[in-house]
Write an enzyme that holds these catalytic residues in place. Sequence first.
Site, PDB file in Angstrom:
ATOM      1  N   GLU A 114      -4.982   5.633  -6.577  1.00 17.52           N
ATOM      2  CA  GLU A 114      -5.745   6.753  -6.732  1.00 17.52           C
ATOM      3  C   GLU A 114      -6.160   7.506  -5.485  1.00 17.52           C
ATOM      4  O   GLU A 114      -6.644   7.026  -4.782  1.00 17.52           O
ATOM      5  CB  GLU A 114      -6.739   6.613  -7.911  1.00 17.52           C
ATOM      6  CG  GLU A 114      -7.805   8.080  -8.253  1.00 17.52           C
ATOM      7  CD  GLU A 114      -8.385   7.883  -9.368  1.00 17.52           C
ATOM      8  OE1 GLU A 114      -8.398   6.781 -10.033  1.00 17.52           O
ATOM      9  OE2 GLU A 114      -9.292   8.979  -9.714  1.00 17.52           O
TER      10      GLU A 114
ATOM     11  N   ASN B 289      -9.260   9.404 -12.739  1.00 15.13           N
ATOM     12  CA  ASN B 289     -10.182  10.638 -12.782  1.00 15.13           C
ATOM     13  C   ASN B 289      -9.783  12.005 -12.040  1.00 15.13           C
ATOM     14  O   ASN B 289     -10.029  12.980 -12.433  1.00 15.13           O
ATOM     15  CB  ASN B 289     -11.832  10.319 -12.668  1.00 15.13           C
ATOM     16  CG  ASN B 289     -12.450   9.234 -13.602  1.00 15.13           C
ATOM     17  OD1 ASN B 289     -11.811   9.023 -14.743  1.00 15.13           O
ATOM     18  ND2 ASN B 289     -13.584   8.790 -13.024  1.00 15.13           N
TER      19      ASN B 289
ATOM     20  N   ASN C 190      -5.354  11.572 -18.273  1.00 13.27           N
ATOM     21  CA  ASN C 190      -6.123  10.085 -18.201  1.00 13.27           C
ATOM     22  C   ASN C 190      -7.554  10.232 -18.760  1.00 13.27           C
ATOM     23  O   ASN C 190      -8.265  11.047 -18.729  1.00 13.27           O
ATOM     24  CB  ASN C 190      -6.383  10.016 -16.631  1.00 13.27           C
ATOM     25  CG  ASN C 190      -7.262   8.757 -16.398  1.00 13.27           C
ATOM     26  OD1 ASN C 190      -6.797   7.933 -16.293  1.00 13.27           O
ATOM     27  ND2 ASN C 190      -8.604   9.045 -15.883  1.00 13.27           N
ATOM     28  N   GLU C 191      -7.930   9.128 -19.612  1.00 12.17           N
ATOM     29  CA  GLU C 191      -9.385   9.059 -20.021  1.00 12.17           C
ATOM     30  C   GLU C 191      -9.721  10.299 -20.661  1.00 12.17           C
ATOM     31  O   GLU C 191     -10.950  10.646 -20.542  1.00 12.17           O
ATOM     32  CB  GLU C 191     -10.255   8.352 -19.175  1.00 12.17           C
ATOM     33  CG  GLU C 191      -9.558   7.019 -18.806  1.00 12.17           C
ATOM     34  CD  GLU C 191     -10.939   6.043 -18.084  1.00 12.17           C
ATOM     35  OE1 GLU C 191     -11.614   6.600 -17.631  1.00 12.17           O
ATOM     36  OE2 GLU C 191     -10.313   4.653 -17.904  1.00 12.17           O
TER      37      GLU C 191
ATOM     38  N   TYR D 144     -12.044  -2.854 -18.127  1.00 11.38           N
ATOM     39  CA  TYR D 144     -12.689  -3.368 -16.989  1.00 11.38           C
ATOM     40  C   TYR D 144     -13.579  -4.469 -17.504  1.00 11.38           C
ATOM     41  O   TYR D 144     -14.353  -4.058 -18.238  1.00 11.38           O
ATOM     42  CB  TYR D 144     -13.394  -2.400 -16.191  1.00 11.38           C
ATOM     43  CG  TYR D 144     -12.218  -1.238 -15.507  1.00 11.38           C
ATOM     44  CD1 TYR D 144     -11.657  -1.768 -14.380  1.00 11.38           C
ATOM     45  CD2 TYR D 144     -12.192   0.046 -16.062  1.00 11.38           C
ATOM     46  CE1 TYR D 144     -10.812  -0.876 -13.719  1.00 11.38           C
ATOM     47  CE2 TYR D 144     -11.303   0.794 -15.211  1.00 11.38           C
ATOM     48  CZ  TYR D 144     -10.528   0.539 -14.190  1.00 11.38           C
ATOM     49  OH  TYR D 144      -9.647   1.276 -13.585  1.00 11.38           O
TER      50      TYR D 144
ATOM     51  N   GLU E 215      -4.746   0.522 -16.570  1.00 10.79           N
ATOM     52  CA  GLU E 215      -5.991   0.332 -15.760  1.00 10.79           C
ATOM     53  C   GLU E 215      -6.555  -0.981 -16.266  1.00 10.79           C
ATOM     54  O   GLU E 215      -7.199  -0.836 -17.626  1.00 10.79           O
ATOM     55  CB  GLU E 215      -6.947   1.503 -15.927  1.00 10.79           C
ATOM     56  CG  GLU E 215      -6.510   2.600 -14.921  1.00 10.79           C
ATOM     57  CD  GLU E 215      -7.532   3.710 -14.824  1.00 10.79           C
ATOM     58  OE1 GLU E 215      -8.993   3.296 -14.673  1.00 10.79           O
ATOM     59  OE2 GLU E 215      -7.311   4.996 -14.913  1.00 10.79           O
TER      60      GLU E 215
ATOM     61  N   GLN F 145      -7.289  -1.378  -8.568  1.00 14.47           N
ATOM     62  CA  GLN F 145      -6.114  -0.278  -7.963  1.00 14.47           C
ATOM     63  C   GLN F 145      -5.522  -1.154  -6.922  1.00 14.47           C
ATOM     64  O   GLN F 145      -5.736  -2.306  -6.992  1.00 14.47           O
ATOM     65  CB  GLN F 145      -7.003   1.060  -7.563  1.00 14.47           C
ATOM     66  CG  GLN F 145      -7.482   1.555  -8.684  1.00 14.47           C
ATOM     67  CD  GLN F 145      -7.765   2.985  -8.322  1.00 14.47           C
ATOM     68  OE1 GLN F 145      -7.352   3.796  -7.164  1.00 14.47           O
ATOM     69  NE2 GLN F 145      -8.514   3.983  -9.020  1.00 14.47           N
TER      70      GLN F 145
HETATM   71  O1  AHR Z   1     -10.017   3.108 -11.650  1.00  9.08           O
HETATM   72  C1  AHR Z   1     -11.264   3.790 -11.243  1.00  9.08           C
HETATM   73  C2  AHR Z   1     -11.578   4.843 -12.464  1.00  9.08           C
HETATM   74  O2  AHR Z   1     -11.761   4.223 -13.657  1.00  9.08           O
HETATM   75  C3  AHR Z   1     -10.335   5.809 -12.689  1.00  9.08           C
HETATM   76  O3  AHR Z   1     -10.199   6.672 -12.163  1.00  9.08           O
HETATM   77  C4  AHR Z   1     -10.756   6.101 -14.133  1.00  9.08           C
HETATM   78  O4  AHR Z   1      -9.430   6.385 -14.687  1.00  9.08           O
HETATM   79  C5  AHR Z   1     -11.426   4.930 -14.739  1.00  9.08           C
HETATM   80  O5  AHR Z   1     -12.553   5.143 -15.520  1.00  9.08           O
END
Ligand code: AHR
Length: 502
Positions: free
Chosen positions: A27, A72, A172-173, A244, A292, A350
């Site tokens: 990213e 993001n 995305n999200e 996460y 992710e 990432q």
């Molecule tokens: O990977 C970091 C961020 O985490 C990404 O930009 C977003 O999609 C997520 O909230």
Amino acid sequence: MLKSHVIADRDFVVASLDRRLFGTFVEHLGRCVYGGIYEPGHPTADENGFRGDVLALARELGVTIVRYPGGNFVSGFDWEDSVGPKAQRPVRLDVAWGSTETNQFGTNEFIDWCRKAEVEPMFAVNLGTRGPREAQQFLEYCNHPGGTHFSELRKSHGWEQPHDIRFWCLGNEMDGPWQTGSKTALEYGRIATETAKVMRWTDEGLVLAVCGSSFCDMPTYGEWEYTVLDQCFEHVDLISLHQYFENHEDEIDRFLTAIDDLQGFITEVAAIADAVAAKRRSVKRIMLSIDEWNVWYRARSGEQLRARGWPQAPRLLEEIYNFEDALIVGGALLVMMNAADRVKSACIAQLVNAIAPIMTETGGPAWRQTIFHPFALASRYGHGEVLRLKVDTGTFAAGRQTKAPLLVTTVVHDPETGQATLFALNRSITEKMALTAELRGLGDRELAEAFELHHSDLKAINTRDNEHEVSPRAHPAAALKDGMLTATLKPLSWNVFVTRRA
Ligand code: AHR
């Protein structure tokens, strides 16, 4: 000593493992691009400014597909800024990360990087501030052979051949209030449908992933997936999951069950997708893209999350991973491989510097974080068919889980090469585990290689000056005789046993 017994049989197959499971993510965030994969003037940089040391580590990591350009970031991204002569590209404020984006690395440079790294590109389109028209035009720029305004524009920029990008994420999200242009499920389901339609009309044979929930504790989780898929079921192939893992409480037993929570997340999203199929009496099955995932909780607030003063390539999300994080990453990979019938792609987030297995110093060296190792081993040996296992092992209770198995294991068999690999995570905090595994129907075998990832200190880290502190070693206690693998697994260890035809 604990005992665990596993039975694997070559005829009982979960599914072929999709190699897209070993994806990662680049990213425009912090030093992932600038100072990560791209750093003109770095001693290892090539004529494109691609860091050679990072490229070599990306290859060693075994990455197969790379998601780009966000995250993001993508929800405010104007693709036109990222192409054409570098001197004419605009410098922009990136409001997602509070940074200045110079656009000196963009779409075509990323494709060149992918070709050099020998990975597949996965692109996301902006459905935050833009819509179907811009996504279609971007696709035409990238993939159309020629003879139209946008395809000729690509050619005029120096890329004669189409990029042939197959895998696309529809935003995305989009459920997250932190997202530029976030949407309700219905709003997003509609725009995703219309975008998917025009993208498919432009290029047949695309693989399209729609946004699921940003994580499974979102207030709209479940309802979001159902509503979005109810809009776009006919138009997409996969739905995304983001996960996460956190250990704020510093409780290793609870942290270890994060992977069972991931298993639950996978089961639930597949069930919701199937409910949407059932409503339509459809045999189509929507697959899952965990596009992710990683451990991320330390560098997740304040100035580590969002820069101040609009710097270029600030140090953001530079999480330092320890041994316990490597166990979680290794365990999550086993959960994903065991769900190979539904999980068809996944991207550890990432690749470099920002929540990443690879770290660099700008102008200096690159090195492997602890989490690099389970990923690299899983990718190296994760070829072929995942076998359905019978596992007898003890259980423990922690976090949300009441019966989490102490042994987490996966067997992958490649019918072409004859290689069969057993991965094993011993989640006991204190006890060694005597593992026996019957490998049925696989003929005469021998142990080709065996590795153990273990450290006596859960908080051990790899640093620039001590990058091998947490690394896999040859397994000290493993044997294979008459189709029976035997091994002693240290408490809190992640292990790999590679077998081949004798
Ligand atoms: O990977 C970091 C961020 O985490 C990404 O930009 C977003 O999609 C997520 O909230």
